[in-house]
Scaffold this motif. Sequence first.
Motif, PDB file in Angstrom:
ATOM      1  N   ILE A  49     -98.648 122.435-103.976  1.00 46.85           N
ATOM      2  CA  ILE A  49     -99.735 123.416-103.891  1.00 46.85           C
ATOM      3  C   ILE A  49    -101.003 122.630-103.619  1.00 46.85           C
ATOM      4  CG2 ILE A  49    -100.960 125.269-105.068  1.00 46.85           C
ATOM      5  CD1 ILE A  49     -98.516 125.632-106.847  1.00 46.85           C
ATOM      6  N   VAL A  50    -101.401 122.593-102.369  1.00 46.61           N
ATOM      7  CA  VAL A  50    -102.550 121.777-101.959  1.00 46.61           C
ATOM      8  C   VAL A  50    -103.863 122.421-102.387  1.00 46.61           C
ATOM      9  CG1 VAL A  50    -103.686 120.688 -99.979  1.00 46.61           C
ATOM     10  CG2 VAL A  50    -101.197 120.936-100.014  1.00 46.61           C
ATOM     11  N   PHE A  51    -103.892 123.746-102.347  1.00 49.21           N
ATOM     12  CA  PHE A  51    -105.126 124.480-102.667  1.00 49.21           C
ATOM     13  C   PHE A  51    -104.839 125.557-103.709  1.00 49.21           C
ATOM     14  CE2 PHE A  51    -108.233 127.820-102.332  1.00 49.21           C
ATOM     15  CZ  PHE A  51    -109.428 127.133-102.164  1.00 49.21           C
ATOM     16  N   PRO A  52    -105.715 125.689-104.725  1.00 46.33           N
ATOM     17  CA  PRO A  52    -106.842 124.827-105.053  1.00 46.33           C
ATOM     18  C   PRO A  52    -106.370 123.459-105.561  1.00 46.33           C
ATOM     19  CG  PRO A  52    -107.061 126.991-106.093  1.00 46.33           C
ATOM     20  CD  PRO A  52    -105.655 126.886-105.587  1.00 46.33           C
ATOM     21  N   PRO A  53    -107.109 122.403-105.247  1.00 45.28           N
ATOM     22  CA  PRO A  53    -106.679 121.063-105.658  1.00 45.28           C
ATOM     23  C   PRO A  53    -106.754 120.898-107.175  1.00 45.28           C
ATOM     24  CG  PRO A  53    -108.896 120.978-104.749  1.00 45.28           C
ATOM     25  CD  PRO A  53    -108.391 122.369-104.512  1.00 45.28           C
ATOM     26  N   VAL A  54    -105.895 120.053-107.702  1.00 39.54           N
ATOM     27  CA  VAL A  54    -105.887 119.754-109.137  1.00 39.54           C
ATOM     28  C   VAL A  54    -106.421 118.342-109.334  1.00 39.54           C
ATOM     29  CG1 VAL A  54    -104.441 119.376-111.152  1.00 39.54           C
ATOM     30  CG2 VAL A  54    -103.985 121.311-109.658  1.00 39.54           C
ATOM     31  N   ARG A  55    -107.384 118.202-110.244  1.00 36.81           N
ATOM     32  CA  ARG A  55    -107.907 116.883-110.567  1.00 36.81           C
ATOM     33  C   ARG A  55    -107.889 116.698-112.075  1.00 36.81           C
ATOM     34  NH1 ARG A  55    -109.664 115.911-105.559  1.00 36.81           N
ATOM     35  NH2 ARG A  55    -110.839 117.540-104.492  1.00 36.81           N
ATOM     36  N   THR A  56    -107.596 115.504-112.511  1.00 36.71           N
ATOM     37  CA  THR A  56    -107.645 115.210-113.939  1.00 36.71           C
ATOM     38  C   THR A  56    -109.105 115.086-114.370  1.00 36.71           C
ATOM     39  OG1 THR A  56    -107.608 112.810-113.632  1.00 36.71           O
ATOM     40  CG2 THR A  56    -105.472 113.952-113.767  1.00 36.71           C
ATOM     41  N   THR A  57    -109.323 115.154-115.670  1.00 35.98           N
ATOM     42  CA  THR A  57    -110.682 114.981-116.188  1.00 35.98           C
ATOM     43  C   THR A  57    -111.222 113.611-115.819  1.00 35.98           C
ATOM     44  OG1 THR A  57    -110.120 116.419-118.047  1.00 35.98           O
ATOM     45  CG2 THR A  57    -112.098 115.093-118.264  1.00 35.98           C
ATOM     46  N   GLU A  58    -110.368 112.598-115.881  1.00 32.86           N
ATOM     47  CA  GLU A  58    -110.791 111.240-115.545  1.00 32.86           C
ATOM     48  C   GLU A  58    -111.197 111.147-114.083  1.00 32.86           C
ATOM     49  OE1 GLU A  58    -109.106 106.630-115.787  1.00 32.86           O
ATOM     50  OE2 GLU A  58    -107.758 108.328-116.141  1.00 32.86           O
ATOM     51  N   GLU A  59    -110.423 111.740-113.184  1.00 38.20           N
ATOM     52  CA  GLU A  59    -110.765 111.728-111.757  1.00 38.20           C
ATOM     53  C   GLU A  59    -112.076 112.463-111.501  1.00 38.20           C
ATOM     54  OE1 GLU A  59    -106.229 111.729-109.855  1.00 38.20           O
ATOM     55  OE2 GLU A  59    -107.285 113.617-110.252  1.00 38.20           O
ATOM     56  N   THR A  60    -112.265 113.581-112.203  1.00 39.89           N
ATOM     57  CA  THR A  60    -113.492 114.358-112.023  1.00 39.89           C
ATOM     58  C   THR A  60    -114.709 113.576-112.477  1.00 39.89           C
ATOM     59  OG1 THR A  60    -112.233 116.400-112.376  1.00 39.89           O
ATOM     60  CG2 THR A  60    -114.624 116.534-112.591  1.00 39.89           C
ATOM     61  N   GLN A  61    -114.599 112.904-113.635  1.00 40.56           N
ATOM     62  CA  GLN A  61    -115.723 112.110-114.131  1.00 40.56           C
ATOM     63  C   GLN A  61    -116.101 111.001-113.165  1.00 40.56           C
ATOM     64  OE1 GLN A  61    -114.285 111.564-118.478  1.00 40.56           O
ATOM     65  NE2 GLN A  61    -116.517 111.606-118.612  1.00 40.56           N
ATOM     66  N   LYS A  62    -115.114 110.329-112.606  1.00 43.52           N
ATOM     67  CA  LYS A  62    -115.386 109.240-111.662  1.00 43.52           C
ATOM     68  C   LYS A  62    -116.084 109.752-110.405  1.00 43.52           C
ATOM     69  CE  LYS A  62    -111.645 106.110-113.047  1.00 43.52           C
ATOM     70  NZ  LYS A  62    -110.374 105.465-112.631  1.00 43.52           N
ATOM     71  N   ALA A  63    -115.824 111.002-110.043  1.00 42.62           N
ATOM     72  CA  ALA A  63    -116.407 111.565-108.818  1.00 42.62           C
ATOM     73  C   ALA A  63    -117.828 112.076-109.024  1.00 42.62           C
ATOM     74  CB  ALA A  63    -115.529 112.701-108.294  1.00 42.62           C
ATOM     75  N   LEU A  64    -118.285 112.182-110.269  1.00 38.88           N
ATOM     76  CA  LEU A  64    -119.632 112.699-110.536  1.00 38.88           C
ATOM     77  C   LEU A  64    -120.669 111.593-110.338  1.00 38.88           C
ATOM     78  CD1 LEU A  64    -119.033 114.863-113.746  1.00 38.88           C
ATOM     79  CD2 LEU A  64    -119.864 115.704-111.543  1.00 38.88           C
ATOM     80  N   PRO A  65    -121.692 111.814-109.511  1.00 35.21           N
ATOM     81  CA  PRO A  65    -122.761 110.817-109.357  1.00 35.21           C
ATOM     82  C   PRO A  65    -123.590 110.707-110.635  1.00 35.21           C
ATOM     83  CG  PRO A  65    -122.737 112.405-107.538  1.00 35.21           C
ATOM     84  CD  PRO A  65    -121.865 112.957-108.614  1.00 35.21           C
ATOM     85  N   ASP A  66    -124.409 109.679-110.718  1.00 33.94           N
ATOM     86  CA  ASP A  66    -125.313 109.520-111.857  1.00 33.94           C
ATOM     87  C   ASP A  66    -126.252 110.715-111.966  1.00 33.94           C
ATOM     88  OD1 ASP A  66    -124.228 107.083-112.500  1.00 33.94           O
ATOM     89  OD2 ASP A  66    -125.724 105.920-111.392  1.00 33.94           O
ATOM     90  N   LYS A  67    -126.504 111.131-113.190  1.00 35.00           N
ATOM     91  CA  LYS A  67    -127.413 112.237-113.525  1.00 35.00           C
ATOM     92  C   LYS A  67    -126.918 113.593-113.011  1.00 35.00           C
ATOM     93  CE  LYS A  67    -131.601 109.499-114.113  1.00 35.00           C
ATOM     94  NZ  LYS A  67    -133.041 109.375-113.813  1.00 35.00           N
ATOM     95  N   HIS A  68    -125.635 113.666-112.661  1.00 37.44           N
ATOM     96  CA  HIS A  68    -125.003 114.935-112.331  1.00 37.44           C
ATOM     97  C   HIS A  68    -124.082 115.315-113.484  1.00 37.44           C
ATOM     98  CE1 HIS A  68    -125.624 115.314-107.758  1.00 37.44           C
ATOM     99  NE2 HIS A  68    -126.495 114.435-108.230  1.00 37.44           N
ATOM    100  N   ALA A  69    -124.041 116.588-113.805  1.00 30.84           N
ATOM    101  CA  ALA A  69    -123.194 117.055-114.904  1.00 30.84           C
ATOM    102  C   ALA A  69    -122.347 118.235-114.435  1.00 30.84           C
ATOM    103  CB  ALA A  69    -124.043 117.471-116.104  1.00 30.84           C
ATOM    104  N   LEU A  70    -121.195 118.399-115.064  1.00 30.00           N
ATOM    105  CA  LEU A  70    -120.287 119.513-114.771  1.00 30.00           C
ATOM    106  C   LEU A  70    -120.125 120.334-116.040  1.00 30.00           C
ATOM    107  CD1 LEU A  70    -118.305 120.909-112.805  1.00 30.00           C
ATOM    108  CD2 LEU A  70    -116.528 119.398-113.682  1.00 30.00           C
ATOM    109  N   LEU A  71    -120.524 121.604-115.974  1.00 28.35           N
ATOM    110  CA  LEU A  71    -120.424 122.526-117.100  1.00 28.35           C
ATOM    111  C   LEU A  71    -119.334 123.547-116.785  1.00 28.35           C
ATOM    112  CD1 LEU A  71    -121.557 123.757-119.770  1.00 28.35           C
ATOM    113  CD2 LEU A  71    -123.208 125.009-118.362  1.00 28.35           C
ATOM    114  N   THR A  72    -118.287 123.573-117.598  1.00 26.24           N
ATOM    115  CA  THR A  72    -117.128 124.420-117.352  1.00 26.24           C
ATOM    116  C   THR A  72    -116.897 125.343-118.534  1.00 26.24           C
ATOM    117  OG1 THR A  72    -116.101 122.651-116.073  1.00 26.24           O
ATOM    118  CG2 THR A  72    -114.668 124.420-116.775  1.00 26.24           C
ATOM    119  N   PHE A  73    -116.476 126.568-118.247  1.00 26.47           N
ATOM    120  CA  PHE A  73    -116.172 127.534-119.305  1.00 26.47           C
ATOM    121  C   PHE A  73    -114.734 128.010-119.190  1.00 26.47           C
ATOM    122  CE2 PHE A  73    -120.768 127.887-118.655  1.00 26.47           C
ATOM    123  CZ  PHE A  73    -121.223 127.753-119.955  1.00 26.47           C
ATOM    124  N   PHE A  74    -114.158 128.301-120.328  1.00 25.18           N
ATOM    125  CA  PHE A  74    -112.836 128.915-120.387  1.00 25.18           C
ATOM    126  C   PHE A  74    -112.916 130.107-121.331  1.00 25.18           C
ATOM    127  CE2 PHE A  74    -108.687 129.426-122.511  1.00 25.18           C
ATOM    128  CZ  PHE A  74    -107.915 129.762-121.399  1.00 25.18           C
TER     129      PHE A  74
END
Length: 553
Positions: free
Chosen positions: A144-169
Amino acid sequence: MATLVHPHPLYFERWFEVSLDRKELDGRRALEIADLAKRHKYLSTQEFGGRLLALRWMLEGPAESLSKLAVIQRQSFLTQFPAYEKLSQHARSIRAELGQLPIVAEDSAALRKQTLKLAELDKANRDLELMLKVMAVRRMPSEIVFPPVRTTEETQKALPDKHALLTFFVGSRSTFGFLMTNDKFGYWPITSAVEVQKKLIAVLQGFGNYDENKVLHKVDLDNTAWQQPSQELFDLLTKDSKAGLPYGFTELAIVPDAGLWYVPFEALYVSSEGKTPKPLLEQLRIRYAPTMGLAVGDTRLRLDKGKALVSLGKLYPGDDDAVAETAFAEFSRAVPLSESIRVKAKLMSSPSLYAGLADRMITFADIVPSPNGPLGAAPMTGDKNSIGGTLGDWVRLPWQGPEQIALPGFHSAAENSLKKASPLDYGNDLFLTVTNLMASGARTILISRWRPGGRTAFDLVREFMQELPYVSATKAWQRAVALSMRSPIALDAEPRVRLESAESPPDARHPFFWAAYMIVDTGTEPAVSADDAAKEVLKIVPKKAEPAAPAKP
């Protein structure tokens, strides 16, 4: 049958809760499960449970989006179905020929050729879709290519400095927030879900969202009573995050869930370091994504030049035809790196085929909600009776629709403060719409929560699209809003605002005008620099030649 089988949503919720109970995981696994739940919700709306969509992306999507395993699977399918590859190459050659023509041909000879080629492309795509259905029921694995799945570790590495990701469940029994930067991670429970909804409704009503066409008067625009519940709403959502939002961040990516899709985070009043509260958008840049996997990690170059398809209709039901025509003329002058093509008359073929020939698409039309749900919406024409132009058609072949899309006339449940929506459907109108657009190739989407339908809407879209080739989507939007907030509104061009003759027109600082819109984006930076952009503009608008100096005697 080789179709995808999805577990019950409560399975994900229970899995999520179990992960949170295991303290050693520190919530990271729980966030990944929450993202899988969003992915599951989307795929459950697709044909064959998303199996057809998976095949489309694997066989026709960008190579950068495929894993090594998906590349191997792709080759396996093409080996087993050589007729598919041959027909796919034929369809691509037709699209290449159509790309040499104007998107909407006006010359009779070109129109005749285009009509024939569009019919040929439509037939090829229908045949390809039939082949996909044959493939889908074979016992052959496909990622299943889309939507892509990324681990938390992969997501953190992809975030530039001073950028934050706010997620809700949002689950049936609990709601959680997650906040991460490239070096920090935290999560917290949101225990007052009922209170969150009350504050959200108070904010939306404070903006004037009682129904889709409510007229605002000066007393509505002067009213600031919404500021207090907006502060309280932000506190309810983030008070236990221990991160001190927005202090220290320059950009915030938000992955909402359920009713939180209707929260206009841009306009929420927030106090930073004890200073006077002001809208969050004035303190940092904001964008949204339907899943964590779509919020980061897009490595493809951003579009700079290309063809812009502008679909003209009535952004507000009572508009005169000249309103959209004027907006198009101003848009064409302001976006010099695009070839702007207007569409107004009835199209000769499926709207989704025309859209697939464009790099950008702007729909200056009222997009009426479909009785068939979000998949029945028509993003290009706004016509709920559109044949071949619904979102359900967009996710079918040909893959690759417009990369940048603006829908300032979209309606969501926010426009009547959630009065007409079922709690079970909260957020689905926005979530399914933007995810389907991204499934068809979109990477930047401007979409409205409610439809102001006036001159400010045209101005915001124009300023955003004008700047988008040169800076990130969040910078382009923050600039567009800042310009709009300082500009007085044109009363004769704002159908939802009515003032007495003696009252002077206010500026567009009230959130009704600009908090209606959200930017959904993958977070990529443009390929062209501001200096290069300036050079391009100079080429398009050359300087006047200086008069020659008189010859010396």
